[in-house]
Write an enzyme that holds these catalytic residues in place. Structure first.
Site, PDB file in Angstrom:
ATOM      1  N   GLU A 195     -11.286  10.893   6.415  1.00  0.00           N
ATOM      2  CA  GLU A 195      -9.985  10.866   6.058  1.00  0.00           C
ATOM      3  C   GLU A 195      -9.700  12.006   5.916  1.00  0.00           C
ATOM      4  OE1 GLU A 195      -8.232   8.103   3.210  1.00  0.00           O
ATOM      5  OE2 GLU A 195      -9.529   6.332   3.984  1.00  0.00           O
TER       6      GLU A 195
ATOM      7  N   TRP B 298       0.821  -1.111  -0.049  1.00  0.00           N
ATOM      8  CA  TRP B 298       0.039   0.090   0.005  1.00  0.00           C
ATOM      9  C   TRP B 298       0.925   1.188  -0.020  1.00  0.00           C
ATOM     10  CZ3 TRP B 298      -4.771  -1.583  -0.941  1.00  0.00           C
ATOM     11  CH2 TRP B 298      -5.839  -0.543  -1.153  1.00  0.00           C
ATOM     12  N   ASP B 299       0.300   2.321   0.004  1.00  0.00           N
ATOM     13  CA  ASP B 299       1.367   3.460  -0.145  1.00  0.00           C
ATOM     14  C   ASP B 299       1.886   3.884   1.383  1.00  0.00           C
ATOM     15  OD1 ASP B 299      -1.135   4.757   1.133  1.00  0.00           O
ATOM     16  OD2 ASP B 299      -1.530   6.414  -0.245  1.00  0.00           O
ATOM     17  N   TRP B 300       1.425   2.921   2.266  1.00  0.00           N
ATOM     18  CA  TRP B 300       2.109   2.985   3.617  1.00  0.00           C
ATOM     19  C   TRP B 300       2.822   1.670   4.103  1.00  0.00           C
ATOM     20  CZ3 TRP B 300      -1.035  -0.423   4.974  1.00  0.00           C
ATOM     21  CH2 TRP B 300      -2.401  -0.134   4.550  1.00  0.00           C
TER      22      TRP B 300
ATOM     23  N   ASN C  72     -14.045   1.111   0.717  1.00  0.00           N
ATOM     24  CA  ASN C  72     -13.236   2.380   0.803  1.00  0.00           C
ATOM     25  C   ASN C  72     -13.058   2.857  -0.566  1.00  0.00           C
ATOM     26  OD1 ASN C  72     -11.050   4.088   2.164  1.00  0.00           O
ATOM     27  ND2 ASN C  72      -9.825   3.152   0.416  1.00  0.00           N
ATOM     28  N   GLU C  73     -13.452   4.061  -0.929  1.00  0.00           N
ATOM     29  CA  GLU C  73     -13.082   4.901  -1.987  1.00  0.00           C
ATOM     30  C   GLU C  73     -13.468   4.331  -3.253  1.00  0.00           C
ATOM     31  OE1 GLU C  73      -9.119   6.148  -1.319  1.00  0.00           O
ATOM     32  OE2 GLU C  73      -9.439   7.539   0.370  1.00  0.00           O
TER      33      GLU C  73
END
Ligand code: NAG
Ligand code: NAG
Ligand code: NAG
Ligand code: NAG
Ligand code: NAG
Ligand code: NAG
Ligand code: NAG
Length: 895
Positions: free
Chosen positions: A563, A197-199, A466-467
């Site tokens: 968020e 993921w981006d983290w 989510n999104e």
């Protein structure tokens, strides 16, 4: 100390099988497990429940911590292999004689074929589903050999993608390169973030991540118990749903059912003959009626206590033999999602009411606490993270849709701590396939998970994904060329499959299709709103790394900010655990590797430079500690600015309908590894500066200063309390070069309950001039705000306002700060740290290298000559050692 609490909590929700004989095949109990790869050149002992990375690490095949340096890449080969888990177990004759034998897998990660004594007994491909395989015809008395043959999730995902692409592709085809991840996670019902993921890193795991149990029984077994309490006039109706499972050929189940509540009310009991709803699935209900006055309500954190009651359920057969028992801890509360017209202008509200009280939702977003699912539910880690949320006055966490349905313990602790859970279903940032097999699997997943989680009072909303509404609307993945096709898939999955599956199990909680969404307005617009980010409806995710994030006028209004966030790096201490000294610089390959957000490190520098000056250092290594400190300051200040803006928005009601904000959940609470991320808690639980700020900006009462775009200083008093309070507001104007304010004014105000009150509005420069600031007012002065009760007791954290950019301060004299004394506090492992200063100091930051614990405050503005800060160590430590390890810095030290 911590563990004891957790272990007690773990007992609260328990099932026993009564009449069934069970054999748990966990390696700690009955079996020895082995795992081998396809060509057999690796074979090591395995742990069940567990997973392949953990097993290979334990066996020394993986030589270091999986998070060390570049091991996410170096160990990727593990996820490319096909692994086979196997065990031998002995079955007694007595078990074989039972009518039914089920082999039950509570969690299989992910694509596998299961063989018992060389016979294929079933397949798995959804890690969120419990699989029960009937094995009566295959099992034998004496030794049995069980094999679970996993296919690499990377190849399985790719095959499924290719299969699907024969009709049409379901994007995204891959994650961005910067994620250093794997493609097509959306084609597997597996923790989506395990492909990166981006983290977080990619560790596409494999293994039996939850228990494996052999169940032998004659009648049926108890599988789940659900409860919902609804208030009808003056009576609580506690509906208890009992789910039994039997062999598919069983046409009826006779049972005696009883439910008892730990309250002075009669138990309810009944005898019934149940017919199956589906082959092998039986269901019945009992309803307890409880006079309202006997019940103490369950409240979210900050609104009252979290009273929980024991409920026990017994199921007996004809001969009064107990065939199943369950004990649950339940709470009584009502819950509503209010979407109704606002007083002025357009739009609908979007907020949660608990026990008829509107709740301003304060909190953050939860991601898995570890990338390996088998390590995602460590009791002390979960307890520590949730406690950190609670003490920061959070009352809500959103369990984000790219992770896991969390462990029972997670939700039990949320119940105990009063943390409301916004529960996403596990679909995130992707389009998803909708072939029949996929939809059937999702339906099973949703049904099982809703039943498992049903009784938890903390869970207050279900959200489909989510999104993904926004992704379709804004064409994130190139779906725009065939919008109607992908939209119809979206509706098939979330509206026609997940929603009815949820509502069939649970009519007591709201279901929203996506997050962000416009709620019922999205539904009115055919489920994909024109603008899912509308400020007039539903929730919003907001990210902007280009605007000055310390200026509240740069944030759009919303009904509910679910968020918003800014990155930073974790502390040197945390990074050092997985790196070597030369990795510690913004120029290093390691730091680049740990930054998955495309362009993230540049953005971070640009954001910092909007408000702080970063001096020139001789080398990037020398700059690094300052860069981390500044990144954490920037993150803390930015989210403080945004959060206070959202909290003030509660009582904003513009003519066109904006305002009525009722939620602020910043992204993100916790970290999955040691790297750049939006988290306020580092991997390992250490608080970043943001978390200390959160404890202040989420306080139930808060004095919140701000400057409007027209240049007016406004002071708002924010209150979540349910009663009015009389307060004394003191506004002090300081010059940067003195601890004595040049002007101080006090006034009394009513802190109005559950609202926001503007108590001051005046041109900022006029105010500073009147207070005696020079012509350079903006740069030479700052304001300090304190709010107390009229008798001087604490009621709100202090607050501050810097009228100008901190890049150029006039007369800014570096303060000399010293730690004069460290002494033992009154409680175990607590220390009092006395600090003195000869000048104003800003972003004062204490660290104790190598000793875990939390300060009573940190990252603060110091305007008094002395201050005592408490430190609570997580384990026993000598005072001298602590005193030696302590460091203190403030902005002036690096300017
Ligand atoms: C509730 O159940 C827990 C766990 O089984 C037990 O420790 C506790 O004593 C029970 N409380 C009451 C009041 O019965
Ligand atoms: C794993 O299994 C898949 C499916 O059977 C096969 O295509 C692949 O070649 C196997 N990989 C390895 C490394 O054995
Ligand atoms: C199970 O037993 C078989 C036959 O004795 C043996 O080959 C195999 O290694 C055993 N498996 C485990 C996991 O011990
Ligand atoms: C129940 O009792 C009857 C008569 O005592 C006996 O025949 C039967 O096997 C028992 N059933 C079970 C499930 O134990
Ligand atoms: C959209 O997808 C469907 C199904 O594959 C296909 O029949 C249709 O031609 C596609 N339309 C466009 C514009 O690509
Ligand atoms: C302090 O500032 C206020 C303006 O906010 C001004 O009215 C007052 O006179 C000042 N007091 C002193 C002692 O300068
Ligand atoms: C800090 O100490 C230095 C050296 O004694 C002194 O020059 C400076 O003025 C002090 N700073 C403040 C804010 O008093």
């Amino acid at each position: 100390m911590v563990t004891i609490i957790v272990l007690t909590a773990a007992l609260f929700s328990a099932f026993t099988y009564g009449g069934a004989t069970t054999l748990r095949l966990d390696s700690s109990l009955s079996g020895t497990w082995k795992v081998r790869n396809a060509n057999g050149n690796i074979e090591v002992p395995a742990v069940v429940p567990g997973g392949i990375y953990t097993d290979l690490r334990a066996a020394g095949i993986l030589e270091r911590d999986i998070y060390y340096r570049f091991n996410d890449i170096a160990y990727r080969w593990v996820s490319m292999e096909n692994w086979t888990y196997s065990t031998n177990f002995t079955v007694e004759e007595e078990l074989i004689e039972k009518q039914e034998l089920f082999l039950v897998f509570h969690g299989v990660d992910t694509v596998a074929s299961v063989y018992l004594n060389d016979e294929h007994i079933g397949n798995t491909d959804n890690m969120f589903v419990r699989y029960s395989f009937p094995v009566k015809s295959v099992i034998k008395s004496g030794n049995n050999e069980l094999e679970v043959r996993f296919e690499s999730s990377i190849t399985a995902a790719k095959e499924r993608y290719q299969q699907q692409a024969l009709h049409y592709p379901v994007p995204p085809t891959c994650v961005p390169d910067e994620y250093r991840g794997e493609c097509h996670a959306n084609h597997l019902r597996k923790m989506q973030a395990s492909f990166s993921w981006d983290w977080g890193p990619a560790f596409p795991s494999a293994g039996l991540w939850k228990e494996v149990v052999l169940e032998a029984f004659d009648e049926a077994v108890i599988r789940e118990v659900t409860t919902s309490a609804t208030l009808s006039d003056n009576t609580w109706l506690l509906n208890v749903g009992i789910f039994l499972e039997a062999g598919e050929q069983v046409l009826k189940v006779y049972g005696k059912f009883e439910a008892r509540l730990e309250l002075d009310v009669d138990p309810v009991a009944k005898e019934a003959v149940l017919l199956p709803d589906e082959p092998g699935q039986f269901y019945t209900t009992l309803t307890l009626e409880i006079p309202k006055e006997k019940v103490e309500l369950w409240w979210p954190n900050g609104f009252g206590s979290q009273k929980l009651y024991n409920l026990s359920v017994d199921v007996k057969d004809r001969n009064d033999t107990v065939i199943g028992q369950a004990s649950l801890r339940i709470g009584f509360r009502t819950i509503e999602l209010i979407e109704e017209p606002v007083e002025l202008g357009n739009g609908l509200t979007f907020y949660i009411k608990v026990n008829n009280v509107p709740i301003f939702s304060k909190g953050s977003n939860w991601i898995p606490s570890h990338v390996l699912p088998e390590k995602s539910a460590e009791p002390d880690v979960i307890y520590d993270l949730l406690s950190s949320a609670k003490v920061a006055h959070m009352n809500m966490l959103r369990v984000w849709g790219g992770g896991l349905y969390e462990s029972d313990l997670f939700y039990q602790l949320a119940d105990e701590m009063g943390i409301l859970i916004w529960q996403d279903f596990m679909f995130a940032c992707s389009l998803y396939p909708t072939n029949n097999e996929f939809l059937q699997s999702v339906k099973k997943e949703v049904t099982q998970q809703v039943r498992r989680l049903h009784h938890h009072p903390s869970i207050i909303i279900w959200a489909g994904n989510n999104e993904n509404e926004a992704a379709l609307r804004d064409n994130w993945y190139g779906s725009g060329s065939n919008y109607s096709l992908y939209k119809s898939d979206y509706i098939k999955l979330y509206v026609d499959t997940i929603r009815p599956a949820v509502l069939a199990e649970d009519s007591t909680r709201p279901f929203i299709v996506s997050s962000p969404t416009n709620g019922i307005e999205s539904e009115r617009e055919g489920y994909i709103a024109d603008n899912p980010y509308s400020s007039l409806y539903g929730d919003v995710h907001y990210y902007n790394y280009l605007a000055d994030a310390w200026n509240p006028n740069n944030y759009p209004t919303t009904r509910f900010a679910s968020e918003y966030g800014f990155q930073s790096f974790p502390s040197l201490n945390t990074l050092s655990k997985v790196s070597i000294p030369s990795d510690l610089s913004m120029q290093s390959q390691f730091i680049d590797h740990r930054q998955h957000h495309p362009g993230g490190n540049n953005e971070l520098r640009i954001e910092i430079l909007q408000n702080l000056q970063l001096q020139k250092y001789a080398t990037p290594e020398e700059e690094f500690p300052t860069f981390i400190y500044f990144a954490q300051i920037n993150q803390a200040m930015s989210i403080k600015t945004a959060t206070e803006f959202y909290r003030r928005g509660r009582s904003l009601h513009t003519a066109d309908g904006q305002g009525s904000t009722m939620g602020a959940l910043y992204w993100q609470l916790n970290d999955i590894w040691q790297g750049a991320s939006w988290a306020s808690l580092e991997f390992g639980g250490k608080w970043k500066m943001l978390h200390y700020f959160a404890r202040r900006f989420f306080a139930p009462a808060l004095v919140s200063p701000s400057v409007t775009s027209a240049g007016d200083l406004e002071i708002h008093l924010i209150s979540d309390y349910l009663e009015d309070k009389e307060t004394l507001l003191t506004v002090s104007v300081y010059k940067w070069n003195s601890l004595t304010p040049i002007n101080e004014t006090s006034s009394t105000h009513t802190l109005n309950k559950a609202s926001v009150t503007k108590v001051f509005s005046k041109n900022l420069l006029d105010h500073l001039n009147a207070a005696g600031c020079s012509e350079y007012a903006v740069k030479s002065c700052f304001l300090h705000f304190s709010l107390t009760t009229t008798s001087g007791d604490d009621i709100s954290p202090d607050n501050f306002l810097f009228p100008g950019s901190l890049k150029e301060l006039i007369d800014f004299e570096p303060a000399n700060i010293t730690i004069t004394y460290v002494k033992h506090g009154t409680k175990a492992n607590t220390f009092e740290i006395d600090i003195t200063t000869d000048g104003v100091a800003v972003f004062v930051w204490l660290e104790i290298n190598g000793i875990a614990g939390e300060f009573s405050d940190n990252g603060f503005l110091l305007v008094t000559p002395t201050r005592t800060i408490e430190f609570v160590a997580k384990e026993e430590v000598a005072r001298e050692k602590l005193q030696q390890a302590i460091t203190i810095i403030s902005l002036a030290d690096v300017y």
